[in-house]
Enzyme design. Structure first.
Site, PDB file in Angstrom:
ATOM      1  N   CYS A   2       0.830  -1.204   0.000  1.00 17.36           N
ATOM      2  CA  CYS A   2       0.000   0.000   0.000  1.00 17.36           C
ATOM      3  C   CYS A   2       0.866   1.256   0.000  1.00 17.36           C
ATOM      4  O   CYS A   2       1.992   1.249   0.482  1.00 17.36           O
ATOM      5  CB  CYS A   2      -0.883   0.018   1.233  1.00 17.36           C
ATOM      6  SG  CYS A   2      -1.942  -1.407   1.350  1.00 17.36           S
ATOM      7  N   ASN A 100      -1.902   2.257   5.803  1.00 18.92           N
ATOM      8  CA  ASN A 100      -1.016   1.147   5.425  1.00 18.92           C
ATOM      9  C   ASN A 100      -0.754   0.332   6.683  1.00 18.92           C
ATOM     10  O   ASN A 100      -0.588   0.906   7.757  1.00 18.92           O
ATOM     11  CB  ASN A 100       0.347   1.663   4.950  1.00 18.92           C
ATOM     12  CG  ASN A 100       0.279   2.346   3.601  1.00 18.92           C
ATOM     13  OD1 ASN A 100      -0.767   2.373   2.974  1.00 18.92           O
ATOM     14  ND2 ASN A 100       1.399   2.891   3.174  1.00 18.92           N
ATOM     15  N   GLY A 101      -0.647  -0.975   6.539  1.00 15.76           N
ATOM     16  CA  GLY A 101      -0.349  -1.821   7.698  1.00 15.76           C
ATOM     17  C   GLY A 101      -1.507  -2.765   7.977  1.00 15.76           C
ATOM     18  O   GLY A 101      -2.394  -2.954   7.136  1.00 15.76           O
ATOM     19  N   GLU A 479      18.837 -23.364  -3.021  1.00 15.01           N
ATOM     20  CA  GLU A 479      18.323 -22.020  -3.255  1.00 15.01           C
ATOM     21  C   GLU A 479      19.475 -21.036  -3.520  1.00 15.01           C
ATOM     22  O   GLU A 479      19.378 -20.167  -4.390  1.00 15.01           O
ATOM     23  CB  GLU A 479      17.469 -21.573  -2.056  1.00 15.01           C
ATOM     24  CG  GLU A 479      16.986 -20.141  -2.110  1.00 15.01           C
ATOM     25  CD  GLU A 479      16.177 -19.763  -3.348  1.00 15.01           C
ATOM     26  OE1 GLU A 479      15.786 -20.663  -4.109  1.00 15.01           O
ATOM     27  OE2 GLU A 479      15.972 -18.559  -3.573  1.00 15.01           O
ATOM     28  N   GLU A 486      20.742 -17.483 -11.649  1.00 16.39           N
ATOM     29  CA  GLU A 486      19.780 -16.648 -12.365  1.00 16.39           C
ATOM     30  C   GLU A 486      20.231 -15.201 -12.527  1.00 16.39           C
ATOM     31  O   GLU A 486      19.845 -14.554 -13.492  1.00 16.39           O
ATOM     32  CB  GLU A 486      18.372 -16.737 -11.752  1.00 16.39           C
ATOM     33  CG  GLU A 486      18.185 -16.120 -10.392  1.00 16.39           C
ATOM     34  CD  GLU A 486      16.739 -16.272  -9.887  1.00 16.39           C
ATOM     35  OE1 GLU A 486      16.570 -16.381  -8.674  1.00 16.39           O
ATOM     36  OE2 GLU A 486      15.799 -16.267 -10.690  1.00 16.39           O
ATOM     37  N   HIS A 502      29.805 -39.796  -5.682  1.00 14.83           N
ATOM     38  CA  HIS A 502      29.159 -40.795  -6.558  1.00 14.83           C
ATOM     39  C   HIS A 502      29.112 -40.316  -8.002  1.00 14.83           C
ATOM     40  O   HIS A 502      28.276 -40.756  -8.775  1.00 14.83           O
ATOM     41  CB  HIS A 502      27.761 -41.127  -6.031  1.00 14.83           C
ATOM     42  CG  HIS A 502      27.807 -41.748  -4.669  1.00 14.83           C
ATOM     43  ND1 HIS A 502      28.186 -43.063  -4.461  1.00 14.83           N
ATOM     44  CD2 HIS A 502      27.596 -41.221  -3.437  1.00 14.83           C
ATOM     45  CE1 HIS A 502      28.180 -43.325  -3.160  1.00 14.83           C
ATOM     46  NE2 HIS A 502      27.821 -42.216  -2.513  1.00 14.83           N
TER      47      HIS A 502
END
Ligand code: AGP
Length: 606
Positions: A2, A100-101, A479, A486, A502
């Site tokens: 907002c 806002n909030g 992550e 990216e 492995h």
């Protein structure tokens, strides 16, 4: 998120408000509105959708007046709609409020006000504020404002006007930013500096608990007791592009640094003294006891949050958890039925594969719980239950604060469910609750660590990198690697540390960078053995470890220390250094950090 704009002066308010709201568009919103005085009457215009829609309504309705407040809404309580947009007005339309909030106690206030005859027209938490103001208004707007604000629990940046005293705007702030801009024979208010930068560079930044009484020639800032405070005026030196990014070079960096504050929003209202509550969820003990399995389905970063979620839910609820990539799940004919809880995780709530997975799960009789950021998104509307992550709009394509708030939401859900069915003791839950309460301040400490740029300098010329970890550290490594790939375009892979030998160990040669996350005491020595294996092949090792780890530094070229904390909660904090390493590496390579090549923020195609 907002946005608020306010104006008081000699000029027509609505064009100034509209222009200010446009400057806040970058923050994301779903509706907008303004209120001004016209011939002693409050006039308001609001519209779901883009500011262009508001503008065309303004042209028709022409709300003249030289005092006004405006708002862009990013839905939290109640879907995006004309009725739910701000400003909100009291029943006789002589007070208007923008906010806002989140007002946490709005349900109990609403009940009280409804009993007293106030009629609500929206689903928002904000509307209680305007009715409280009306309730307390008895000849002095400021007195009413103080009384109303004292009833509010939660966070707010708040502006109110009344036709009874049409020479002032009243403001209050708690846990949500608000600035007052100083002009000549005019003054401004904004939740964010870009909204008023064209008119003034002089402003007062309100602190929590402060109030402001603004007329066209005066700005009085007061404390919670109504005592006037003398405040230092700030001179803004940023240009408007930098102002949108809060002075940061990129949205990604801004969003990384927002994390401590955003974490408080995710925890707010859910973290109790020794327990977790999720009143908005509507899931009962019987519902939880009915589940024999949990399936977490998501894409990209949200999928990685799901991988951490597997450990979180299994450890706390003692229930089997499967995690799947949404684009695989939808074609797999997965084993889900009415005894399965499917958790779909999605920042945008619009990812095509995740929506398809949700629908497929429901067609099999499973209940679906959405963990998402966007109120009114497709996923939030179609799921049976919704847990919002409250990250605020994420603009950078690379997800950062959404990932960490997804994790926090998973911890909260797991502790709540475990409390319902008794799979953790009260003491255990209280211990984790205490740990979660400390997360925002731990995030501040991690952000202060100066070592990330140096690591990025050493990584910037590399073509490949490997990330290792075991258990929760492995999930975090996945992550971290996605972030690096990216935005810096360096090829990187994350491996379960014990799996490397492995096959992939063949790729480790002299100088290969290997970032190892080694924060979990239960597998600490095992991971050290794996670090030895890569060092023996010439790898350059960087280790992320807890501050009380006295051993890892012997095996590393560079160390990144996070504060000492509960191992189980580490992923939220350990993710942050990896975000910053990726960020500074991308900056050093000169890539387009916020909009990396070939990628979109919301993937609405298969
Ligand atoms: C991560 O940085 C990416 N932006 C991407 O992997 C993203 O997490 C994925 O596309 C899923 O998006 P969602 O959370 O909006 O569903």
């Amino acid at each position: 998120m907002c946005g608020i704009v306010g104006y008081i002066g000699d000029h027509e308010a609505s064009p100034i408000l509209l222009e200010g709201l446009r400057k806040l568009e970058y923050r994301g919103y779903d509706s907008a509105g303004i209120a001004t005085f016209s011939k002693g009457e409050l006039r308001y215009v609001k519209a779901e959708g883009k500011i262009d829609t508001l503008e065309s309504r303004l042209l028709k309705e022409n709300p003249i007046g030289t005092i006004g407040i405006g708002h862009t809404r990013w839905a939290t309580h109640g879907r995006p709609s004309d009725e739910n947009s701000h400003p909100h007005l009291c029943n006789d339309c002589n007070i208007a409020v923008v906010h806002n909030g989140i007002i946490e106690n709005y349900l109990e206030l609403k009940e009280e006000l409804e009993k007293e005859g106030f009629v609500f027209h929206s689903e928002t938490d904000t509307e209680v504020i305007v009715h409280l103001l009306k309730k307390y208004l008895n000849g002095d707007f400021e007195v009413a404002f103080y009384k109303a604000v004292s009833r509010l629990h939660g966070s707010y940046a708040l502006c109110a006007i009344t036709a009874d005293e049409p020479d002032k705007i009243l403001c209050a702030r708690k846990d949500s930013p608000l600035v007052v801009g100083l002009g000549e024979n005019e003054n401004f208010i904004a939740s964010d500096i870009p909204a008023i930068l064209r008119h003034t560079r002089k402003c007062y930044i309100l602190e929590d608990g402060e109030f402001a009484v603004i007329t066209k020639n005066q700005i009085k800032i007061k404390d919670a007791e109504g005592v006037i405070i003398s405040k230092k005026m700030q001179e803004i030196t940023w240009n408007s592009e930098a102002a949108e990014k809060g002075g940061y070079e990129h949205f990604m960096l801004k969003e990384i640094y927002e994390q401590p504050e955003v974490f408080k929003n995710t925890l707010r209202g859910r973290l109790k003294e020794r327990t977790v509550d999720f009143p908005e969820l509507g899931i009962s003990k019987e519902d939880v006891l009915n589940w024999s399995k949990i399936y977490i389905v998501a894409c990209g970063t949200a999928y990685h949050a799901g991988l951490v979620g597997k450990t979180i839910f299994e450890k706390t609820m003692k229930i089997p958890v499967e995690v799947d990539i949404a684009s695989e799940y939808r074609y797999r004919d997965p084993l889900v039925d009415e005894k399965t809880l499917v958790i779909v995780v999605s920042q945008s709530g619009e990812t095509a594969d995740t929506i398809a997975a949700l629908r497929h799960s429901k067609s099999k009789g499973a209940k679906v719980l959405a963990v998402t950021n966007v109120v009114g998104s497709s996923i939030s509307r179609e799921a049976d239950y919704v847990a919002y992550i409250w990250a605020g709009p994420e603009i950078s394509v690379a997800s950062t604060k959404a990932y960490t708030t997804m994790l926090i939401t998973e911890y909260l859900l797991a502790l709540y469910f475990a409390g319902l069915i008794g799979t953790l003791s009260e003491e255990e839950i209280a211990g984790y609750v205490e740990g979660l309460r400390g997360i925002p301040s731990l995030a501040v400490q991690v952000l202060e660590n100066p070592s990330y740029k140096l690591i990025a300098e050493n990584l910037k010329e590399e073509t490949d990198a490997f990330y290792l970890g075991r258990g929760l550290d492995w999930a975090v490594a996945l992550e971290g690697v996605l972030k690096l790939k990216e935005i810096s375009y360096i090829h990187a892979e994350a491996y379960a540390a014990g799996e490397l030998k492995h096959g992939t160990l063949a790729l480790i040669t002299d100088g290969t960078p290997v970032i190892t996350i080694n924060t979990q005491k239960s597998v600490f020595d095992k991971t050290i053995s794996n670090i030895q294996e890569v060092r023996a092949r010439g790898a350059k090792v960087i280790i992320v470890a807890q501050a009380d780890d006295e051993a890892s530094h012997k095996y590393a070229e560079q160390m990144v220390y996070i504060p000492t904390m509960e191992d189980f909660l580490v992923p939220v904090i350990a993710a942050i250094p990896l975000q910053l390493i990726a960020y500074y590496t991308a900056v050093a390579r000169g890539t387009n950090v916020d909009q990396p090549r070939n990628l979109a923020k919301s993937v609405t195609v298969e």
